[in-house]
Design an enzyme around this catalytic site. Structure first.
Site, PDB file in Angstrom:
ATOM      1  N   TYR A 172      42.769  33.774  44.519  1.00 49.91           N
ATOM      2  CA  TYR A 172      42.539  34.498  44.531  1.00 49.91           C
ATOM      3  C   TYR A 172      43.205  35.690  45.395  1.00 49.91           C
ATOM      4  CZ  TYR A 172      39.390  38.939  46.578  1.00 49.91           C
ATOM      5  OH  TYR A 172      38.569  40.073  46.456  1.00 49.91           O
ATOM      6  N   LYS A 208      43.167  35.538  40.168  1.00 47.11           N
ATOM      7  CA  LYS A 208      42.195  37.198  40.511  1.00 47.11           C
ATOM      8  C   LYS A 208      43.624  38.127  41.429  1.00 47.11           C
ATOM      9  CE  LYS A 208      38.666  39.656  41.926  1.00 47.11           C
ATOM     10  NZ  LYS A 208      37.590  39.708  42.723  1.00 47.11           N
TER      11      LYS A 208
END
Length: 301
Positions: free
Chosen positions: A139, A168
């Site tokens: 992330y 992400k």
């Protein structure tokens, strides 16, 4: 058949808190049932939208457990948001997610501390080594963390940590195609196709998917537009871009208002109106103004 380890559409779950600002254990199941009633295929639990850093490590583990118990037997995919100030705490969360039966992990980086690229690599390797059975996507959220995963760093991690299968990316959208290009120097195209690259921004998702190599989304707007966001993802996967754009246009005013109001506060307000016991965000984040509530009511209610 897709080689990707993660489904292309999941929803970033909001977390219920008590008035005192603690995890509202009594209402987690009811909140999860709301998502199940919307036929949402996957939940990202305890991410940014889930206000993970407002909870203790014990509360986050308890949240994992309650969500897993409520979704048992439904086929809903569960991804655990794992990030902590200390590596040992991140490892504890990752192991808990594995033991509870989650399908994967979104591994974020410690906020505020501003680690180096080398330190980030070590952090990922140490956490990933505790859950070798689970696929992980990283992330990258430089706006909130003060740290940016460079594409070269991701490529090195992907080459050495065998259960990292994507990222992400909420930083520079150009990073995704850079990461894919770097991966192609290490593995075959078929293996690159097995990596997932997620957006977390609904309003810009179509552009990210069509132009910048993204493969899916962990949606925030999906909390209140579950069918519409799923239909957008489905159409994009079929290369039906115009159909996806048409759906996005139909909800764009609502999505823009959610962003203007503050996604988490707005979603919690709308879910409360639907009698979902989601509560409020722990202070200093405050509830919406009456004027903003009225604006949301006009569109959503």
């Amino acid at each position: 058949m897709s080689l990707q380890r993660f489904i292309p559409y999941s929803v970033a779950m909001v977390t219920p808190f008590t008035k005192a600002g603690n995890l509202d254990v009594a209402n987690v199941s009811a909140v999860v049932k709301y998502y199940l009633d919307q036929n949402i295929p996957g939940l990202l639990v305890s991410g940014t939208t889930g206000e993970q850093h407002c909870m203790t490590i014990a509360e986050r583990k308890e949240l994992y457990r309650l969500v897993a118990e409520t979704t048992a037997g439904t086929g809903c995919q569960l991804y655990a948001g794992v990030a902590a100030f200390k590596t040992e705490d991140a490892k504890e969360l990752a192991v808990a997610a594995k033991e509870i039966g989650f399908n994967g992990i979104m591994l974020g980086f410690p906020p505020y501390r501003i680690i180096s690229q080398y330190e980030a690599e070590i952090y990922v390797k140490e956490v990933a080594s505790t859950v070798k059975e689970l696929p992980i996507f990283l992330y990258n959220n430089p706006r909130r963390n003060g740290f940016n995963v460079e594409p070269e760093t991701f490529a090195r991690i992907a080459n050495t940590v065998k259960n990292v299968y994507g990222q992400k990316e909420t930083g520079a959208v150009e990073n995704v195609n850079k990461m894919k290009s770097l991966l192609l120097n290490q593995v075959q195209q078929q293996e690159v196709d097995g990596y997932s690259f997620f957006s977390g921004t609904d309003s810009k998702f179509i552009d990210a998917y069509v132009k910048h190599g993204y493969t899916g989304i962990t949606s925030i707007a999906g909390n209140v537009y579950p069918n519409e966001i799923k239909a957008i993802v489905d159409n994009l996967q079929k290369n039906q871009v115009e159909e996806a754009e048409s759906i996005m246009t139909s909800i764009s005013v609502g999505v823009e208002l959610l962003e203007q109001a503050g996604m988490i506060q707005a979603i919690k307000y709308l879910l409360r109106k639907k009698l979902v016991p989601i509560g409020y965000s722990p202070p200093p984040v405050l509830d919406l103004s009456d004027e903003m509530k009225q604006s949301l009511d006009k569109i959503f209610l």
